[in-house]
Design an enzyme around this catalytic site. Sequence first.
Site, PDB file in Angstrom:
ATOM      1  N   ARG A   1       0.826  -1.213   0.000  1.00 38.09           N
ATOM      2  CA  ARG A   1       0.000   0.000   0.000  1.00 38.09           C
ATOM      3  C   ARG A   1       0.863   1.268   0.000  1.00 38.09           C
ATOM      4  O   ARG A   1       0.434   2.305  -0.522  1.00 38.09           O
ATOM      5  CB  ARG A   1      -0.945   0.004   1.202  1.00 38.09           C
ATOM      6  CG  ARG A   1      -2.171  -0.861   0.941  1.00 38.09           C
ATOM      7  CD  ARG A   1      -3.104  -0.859   2.116  1.00 38.09           C
ATOM      8  NE  ARG A   1      -4.406  -1.404   1.752  1.00 38.09           N
ATOM      9  CZ  ARG A   1      -5.288  -1.864   2.624  1.00 38.09           C
ATOM     10  NH1 ARG A   1      -5.018  -1.841   3.917  1.00 38.09           N
ATOM     11  NH2 ARG A   1      -6.448  -2.334   2.212  1.00 38.09           N
TER      12      ARG A   1
ATOM     13  N   LYS B   1     -13.321 -11.631   7.191  1.00 38.59           N
ATOM     14  CA  LYS B   1     -14.339 -10.618   7.510  1.00 38.59           C
ATOM     15  C   LYS B   1     -15.676 -11.064   6.925  1.00 38.59           C
ATOM     16  O   LYS B   1     -16.229 -10.428   6.023  1.00 38.59           O
ATOM     17  CB  LYS B   1     -13.921  -9.260   6.937  1.00 38.59           C
ATOM     18  CG  LYS B   1     -12.722  -8.666   7.646  1.00 38.59           C
ATOM     19  CD  LYS B   1     -12.397  -7.307   7.062  1.00 38.59           C
ATOM     20  CE  LYS B   1     -11.143  -6.717   7.654  1.00 38.59           C
ATOM     21  NZ  LYS B   1     -10.573  -5.677   6.772  1.00 38.59           N
TER      22      LYS B   1
ATOM     23  N   GLY C   1      -6.566  -6.283   1.225  1.00 41.23           N
ATOM     24  CA  GLY C   1      -5.222  -6.087   1.762  1.00 41.23           C
ATOM     25  C   GLY C   1      -4.521  -7.409   2.030  1.00 41.23           C
ATOM     26  O   GLY C   1      -3.356  -7.593   1.671  1.00 41.23           O
TER      27      GLY C   1
ATOM     28  N   GLY D   1     -12.529  -4.005   1.245  1.00 43.61           N
ATOM     29  CA  GLY D   1     -13.871  -3.556   1.611  1.00 43.61           C
ATOM     30  C   GLY D   1     -14.426  -2.549   0.610  1.00 43.61           C
ATOM     31  O   GLY D   1     -15.593  -2.613   0.217  1.00 43.61           O
TER      32      GLY D   1
HETATM   33  P1  ADP Z   1      -8.796  -9.325   2.645  1.00 46.21           P
HETATM   34  O1  ADP Z   1      -7.946  -8.389   3.458  1.00 46.21           O
HETATM   35  O2  ADP Z   1      -8.068  -9.931   1.496  1.00 46.21           O
HETATM   36  O3  ADP Z   1     -10.095  -8.709   2.254  1.00 46.21           O
HETATM   37  P2  ADP Z   1      -9.819 -10.569   5.058  1.00 46.21           P
HETATM   38  O4  ADP Z   1      -9.320  -9.415   5.838  1.00 46.21           O
HETATM   39  O5  ADP Z   1     -11.283 -10.769   4.999  1.00 46.21           O
HETATM   40  O6  ADP Z   1      -9.188 -10.581   3.586  1.00 46.21           O
HETATM   41  O7  ADP Z   1      -9.249 -11.925   5.663  1.00 46.21           O
HETATM   42  C1  ADP Z   1      -7.883 -12.243   5.702  1.00 46.21           C
HETATM   43  C2  ADP Z   1      -7.612 -13.201   6.808  1.00 46.21           C
HETATM   44  O8  ADP Z   1      -8.469 -14.321   6.733  1.00 46.21           O
HETATM   45  C3  ADP Z   1      -6.217 -13.768   6.779  1.00 46.21           C
HETATM   46  O9  ADP Z   1      -5.477 -13.183   7.814  1.00 46.21           O
HETATM   47  C4  ADP Z   1      -6.420 -15.270   6.987  1.00 46.21           C
HETATM   48  O10 ADP Z   1      -5.577 -15.809   7.969  1.00 46.21           O
HETATM   49  C5  ADP Z   1      -7.862 -15.349   7.449  1.00 46.21           C
HETATM   50  N1  ADP Z   1      -8.521 -16.630   7.154  1.00 46.21           N
HETATM   51  C6  ADP Z   1      -8.613 -17.278   5.994  1.00 46.21           C
HETATM   52  N2  ADP Z   1      -9.241 -18.457   6.135  1.00 46.21           N
HETATM   53  C7  ADP Z   1      -9.558 -18.561   7.437  1.00 46.21           C
HETATM   54  C8  ADP Z   1     -10.191 -19.568   8.222  1.00 46.21           C
HETATM   55  N3  ADP Z   1     -10.639 -20.709   7.689  1.00 46.21           N
HETATM   56  N4  ADP Z   1     -10.344 -19.343   9.545  1.00 46.21           N
HETATM   57  C9  ADP Z   1      -9.888 -18.195  10.111  1.00 46.21           C
HETATM   58  N5  ADP Z   1      -9.277 -17.214   9.414  1.00 46.21           N
HETATM   59  C10 ADP Z   1      -9.107 -17.403   8.110  1.00 46.21           C
HETATM   60 MG    MG Z   2      -8.012  -7.843   5.526  1.00 52.10          MG
END
Ligand code: ADP
Ligand code: MG
Length: 400
Positions: free
Chosen positions: A39, A204, A357, A381
């Site tokens: 970023r 999330k 992210g 988001g």
């Molecule tokens: P992004 O930032 O790409 O939008 P999120 O913030 O929603 O993604 O989620 C990222 C996190 O999700 C990572 O830190 C990962 O460890 C976690 N994650 C992925 N699969 C699982 C799971 N089955 N249980 C708990 N956490 C998970």
């Molecule tokens: Mg995230």
Amino acid sequence: MRTLADLGDLRGRRVLVRCDLNVPLTRDGSGTRIADDGRIRASLPTITVLLERGARVVVCSHLGRPKDGPDPRYSLAVVAERLGELLGRPVAMALDVVGDSATRMVAGLGDGEVGVLENLRFEPGETSKDDGVRGAFADRLAGLAEVYVGDGFGAVHRRHASVYDVPARLPHAAGGLVLAELAVLRRLTEDPVRPYVVVLGGSKVSDKLGVIASLLGQADRILVGGGMVFTFLAATGHEVGSSLLEADQLDTVRGYLAQAEQRGVPIVLPVDVVVATAMSADAEHAVVPADAIPADRMGLDIGPASARLFAEQLAGAGTVFWNGPMGVFELAPYAEGTRTVAEAIAGLDAYTVVGGGDSAAAVRALGIDERRYSHVSTGGGASLEYLEGRSLPGLVALEG
Ligand code: ADP
Ligand code: MG
């Protein structure tokens, strides 16, 4: 939307740039380090253009979610230091957001010099739901500069002072990052090359379920992995043990599954899952069928058969949007699902967008060359809310 080119002569003018420098951090005995500087790198072009035009650049951003005011663990100082390395020039750093130190720092900037304010979220006014409280903080922030540039794409979905209220108080323009991200999102929503496959994952879950309703009207297929899987499995009556679960979303999810069926847009779920006794790299772990998760285990990755299934479902796609890791990729035993899917998408001859992210960080952590994707977005988001068709406060403000 006005752009940097519309701002006229910037020499000697104080320009407040709202960036999204909310990078993932790792903390250990030796202190706080930046786990992924994507970023910061993405923010360089706009800052560089402003500096080259002789502006006095005041960079602001949030970092993490500090509660109750200033917290040194969330100081932007590490980010300012990295920014200086990447820009190859000194970067000043204020000790506060809009206090004496910030005022002095801004006053000390010469033409073509840059400084960073402390973490915006150290000030409760930044995120306040009270328009008056937010407005009072926005007045002080706006008071530091003569011009505002909105370039923090990852935060444009937030009705926060630095995103929404400050542009109403200063002549403003959108930065290059925001414009580039918007162009990508338009390409995804306006007549995408088909088949259009969406891959959703991450943790999330409640934030991300909402987008599914809109995506069912846009995409040809939705693959679900990551922490989101378990709310779907539970909704279809399966045991999910101690996996991530949004118990109050089960009916919503059943509704999506019914809608998907009706529209003929498959929602593809994993057929196997990597389960463990705890969220740790050395916990005992095993691959089990998705409909046979033991009650005392948690699902931390999609299994190898699911990863292959997802790769097959991606083959031949014309457009792909991927948001959210398939598993806890930060821990080696649970990174394979994300690796297989990330590789499969990178290998496609398609328009491929990675948003989020942590998803972008996963790509880099797994050592996959980012240039193998058409675009790696800085906003998760924000992208999702755009795809959902919601109006984004930061964009509304820049249009005004
Ligand atoms: P992004 O930032 O790409 O939008 P999120 O913030 O929603 O993604 O989620 C990222 C996190 O999700 C990572 O830190 C990962 O460890 C976690 N994650 C992925 N699969 C699982 C799971 N089955 N249980 C708990 N956490 C998970
Ligand atoms: Mg995230």
